[in-house]
Write a protein that holds these residues in place. Structure first.
Motif, PDB file in Angstrom:
ATOM      1  N   ASP A   1       0.810  -1.203  -0.035  1.00 38.14           N
ATOM      2  CA  ASP A   1      -0.208   0.027   0.088  1.00 38.14           C
ATOM      3  C   ASP A   1       0.676   1.322   0.029  1.00 38.14           C
ATOM      4  O   ASP A   1       0.422   2.241  -0.668  1.00 38.14           O
TER       5      ASP A   1
ATOM      6  N   ALA B   1      -7.925   7.627  -1.488  1.00 35.93           N
ATOM      7  CA  ALA B   1      -6.929   7.970  -0.554  1.00 35.93           C
ATOM      8  C   ALA B   1      -5.696   8.738  -1.095  1.00 35.93           C
ATOM      9  O   ALA B   1      -4.852   9.196  -0.479  1.00 35.93           O
TER      10      ALA B   1
ATOM     11  N   LEU C   1     -12.524  -1.843  -0.481  1.00 37.73           N
ATOM     12  CA  LEU C   1     -11.343  -1.287   0.091  1.00 37.73           C
ATOM     13  C   LEU C   1     -10.212  -0.865  -0.736  1.00 37.73           C
ATOM     14  O   LEU C   1      -9.663   0.151  -0.531  1.00 37.73           O
TER      15      LEU C   1
ATOM     16  N   GLU D   1      -9.445   5.951   6.868  1.00 41.20           N
ATOM     17  CA  GLU D   1      -9.435   7.006   5.910  1.00 41.20           C
ATOM     18  C   GLU D   1     -10.643   7.431   5.240  1.00 41.20           C
ATOM     19  O   GLU D   1     -11.016   8.365   4.822  1.00 41.20           O
TER      20      GLU D   1
ATOM     21  N   TRP E   1      -7.564   1.708   6.534  1.00 44.73           N
ATOM     22  CA  TRP E   1      -8.188   2.144   5.376  1.00 44.73           C
ATOM     23  C   TRP E   1      -9.559   2.754   5.567  1.00 44.73           C
ATOM     24  O   TRP E   1     -10.169   3.644   4.887  1.00 44.73           O
TER      25      TRP E   1
ATOM     26  N   LYS F   1      -8.673   2.695  -1.436  1.00 46.85           N
ATOM     27  CA  LYS F   1      -6.961   3.184  -1.421  1.00 46.85           C
ATOM     28  C   LYS F   1      -6.955   4.227  -2.507  1.00 46.85           C
ATOM     29  O   LYS F   1      -6.026   4.870  -2.440  1.00 46.85           O
TER      30      LYS F   1
ATOM     31  N   ASP G   1      -6.729  -3.351   7.330  1.00 51.23           N
ATOM     32  CA  ASP G   1      -8.135  -2.600   6.658  1.00 51.23           C
ATOM     33  C   ASP G   1      -8.627  -1.777   7.709  1.00 51.23           C
ATOM     34  O   ASP G   1      -9.435  -0.924   7.238  1.00 51.23           O
TER      35      ASP G   1
END
Length: 587
Positions: free
Chosen positions: A55, A505, A498, A112, A109, A502, A106
């Motif tokens: 990530d 984000a 998710l 976020e 995220w 990502k 997880d």
């Protein structure tokens, strides 16, 4: 069920991890593994190029190994040991010569996703610019007619860049330089006088060669006839030229402001070249440069190549631009004592630098030949003031208009051109703006009237707007069926959902990177990719009902997925707002 991690309401995930890495490096300094004050300017924390690697990735060990007097992998092992103790880190691995790849939990995220909701329109906003005042000069078209598509791309790029820099924490001065001191405004005044005579009843016939023939000058002549009567109808040019020049420029600037407003483009300052010269700014600049040894009286070398019969060696005040990387020293005055274009531009940039910490000029690619000398001038100003003045020139290629497969010709002098007003009326402001930002400004561009309104993935503005409209449609459908977006059960979101978080984000770091590079088109590229990720997830539901945003038999999951959709919509809105484009709710 794990609880989402909590972060500062004003901090996004990427900035939070940058701070965590910084804190680890502080700890290593305290432990003696790093020398105190090791420079960290090149340490980065960002998504790896290949998502399969994790990530986030950091090059901290690669950058600081030399200072630590160890090899990068050994330093990386010390950093990884501390990262693995962070509850938001699922795994930290050393890759290659010393890069560190992170996989986040997880819960990180999901946190976020909540941050996007908490920050709303401020998600992605940062203090990266630290309040630095940046002057962005854009458009600056000669005030001789309405705005046409030759001006459009630079106008949109400059406006979007100014908005982006503000969002990234800069103070921005949006400036337009009005070239109202050259021969072109005298030609404009003569053209308006012709229309003035026409309004008073004279038959003017065909517009003489060299004057502006466009009908846009008819109302200007009519207004002057009404205001001034016939006292200048047969008067000599020396009696009316200054009056008509001032009226004509004012009328053209009113028209230009109205045209720019159709695209949502505004300026804080309209700086007049004529006012600059009347105020004696070029002479002040010359005196200042002489005082600092940057202007001297000398003779230019004869032009290389073909010998010109009328060339003669004349002593002129020359700016020492070769000292700053230019090909030759440049005259700031002509032999008749008038200022050269460069001399006036030099004084203008000195004036801009008085009110700003950094300067950005958005120019047409046809001005590329003057970049070196202006950069030399700004460098000289900085040297004289004992500081560097960051200065960037963005060159924007012209746009080739196409209609029915044929190029559309434009010429302000002939009066045959496509205006910005024409374009906005035909395809809309948002289409024009997004399209102008859908390619790098230095790349050639064709604006095809049919393609820019085409409903296809190949049309970036449609593809992004369709994602926004699809999200609103989904939310309306959910409301009609009794489902509302809710963060209460976002722990039910799986890996595919998710993955969408990502990608959303990445928005804050895209904003920061685009601001740092002075490249607003990066946002358009990112929004197109984010829209693609959303459409790809949406399409999963076409074949598998359990993947749809609304699953009637599972209200908790439906609420969580609608919450996800609403936050993807928020990121799209934020990004489009920076480009000056509305996020539509239906199409």
């Amino acid at each position: 069920m794990s609880k989402p991690t909590e972060t500062s309401p004003l901090q996004t995930l990427h900035s939070a991890f940058a701070e965590k890495v910084d804190a680890i490096l502080n700890a290593l300094e305290m432990e003696g593994a790093l020398p105190p004050g090791s420079p960290r300017g090149n340490v980065a924390v960002e998504p790896p190029r290949d998502p399969a690697h994790g990530d986030l990735a950091t090059n901290a060990a690669m950058v600081l190994a030399k200072q630590a007097k160890t090899n990068p992998r050994e330093l990386a092992a010390r950093i990884v040991e501390k990262l693995e103790a962070d509850p938001d880190v699922e795994s930290a691995e050393i890759a290659g010569p010393g890069f560190i790849n992170l996989r986040l939990s997880d819960a990180a995220w999901r946190a976020e996703l909540l941050a996007i909701a908490t920050l709303g329109p401020d998600y992605g906003r940062s203090d990266f610019g630290e309040g630095m005042t940046v002057n962005v000069e854009y458009v600056s078209a000669n005030p001789t007619g309405p705005m046409h598509m030759g001006h459009c791309r630079g106008a949109v790029v400059g406006d979007a860049l100014a908005t982006l820099l503000e969002f990234a924490g800069h103070k921005v001065i949006r400036e337009y330089y009005v070239n109202d001191a050259g021969s072109q405004v005298d030609t404009l005044a003569r053209s308006v006088h012709l229309r003035y005579r026409e309004a008073l009843g004279d038959t003017i016939g065909a517009i003489p060669e060299g004057l502006y023939p466009g009908d846009y000058l008819v109302p200007v002549g009519e207004a002057l006839a009404k205001e001034l009567g016939d006292r200048f109808k047969d008067a000599g040019e020396e009696h009316w030229l200054p009056i008509f020049r001032a009226h004509a420029v004012e009328a053209m600037m009113d028209m230009i402001r109205a045209d720019l407003a159709l695209l949502g483009i505004r300026h804080d300052v309209f700086a007049s070249e004529a006012a600059l010269q009347i105020a004696g700014k070029p002479a002040e600049a010359e005196a200042w440069l002489r005082q600092h040894g940057l202007v001297f009286d000398g003779v230019l070398e004869a032009p290389k190549g073909k010998v010109l019969d009328d060339w003669e060696a004349v002593e002129l005040p020359l700016f020492r631009s070769t000292r700053f990387g230019d090909d030759q020293d440049r005259p700031i005055r002509k032999s008749d004592g008038n200022w050269t274009y460069f001399g006036a531009d030099l004084a203008y940039h000195m004036q801009k630098a008085e009110a700003a910490d950094a300067l950005i000029d958005i120019w047409g690619a046809d001005h590329s030949g003057t970049v070196k000398r202006i950069k030399a001038a700004v460098a000289a100003l900085g040297e004289g003031q004992g500081k560097a003045i960051p200065f960037d020139v963005k060159l924007v290629q012209m746009v080739q208009l196409m209609r029915a497969g044929e190029p559309v010709k434009m010429s302000k002098r002939s009066g045959n051109f496509i205006t910005i007003a024409d374009m906005v009326e035909e395809v809309g402001k948002d289409v024009v703006r997004f399209t102008m930002l859908s390619r790098k400004p230095e790349a050639q561009m064709e604006f095809d009237f049919a393609k820019v309104v085409e409903a296809s993935k190949d049309n970036p503005v449609f593809y992004v707007q369709y994602a926004s409209a699809r999200i609103h449609s989904t939310l309306r459908k959910g409301a009609a069926e009794g489902f509302a977006p809710s963060p209460d059960h976002i722990a039910d979101l799986g890996s595919e959902e998710l993955d969408l978080v990502k990608y959303a984000a990445q928005f804050p770091r895209v904003v920061e990177a685009a601001a740092q590079a002075r490249e607003p088109h990066r946002l358009a590229f990112y929004l197109y990719e984010l829209a693609g990720e959303f459409h790809a997830y949406w399409n999963l539901g076409n074949d598998n009902a359990s993947k749809r945003f609304i699953v009637a038999q599972d209200p908790d999951l439906s609420g969580a997925r609608l919450f996800l959709a609403s936050q993807i919509g928020q990121v799209l809105r934020n990004g489009l707002a920076l480009l000056g484009v509305e996020a539509v709710e239906e199409m």
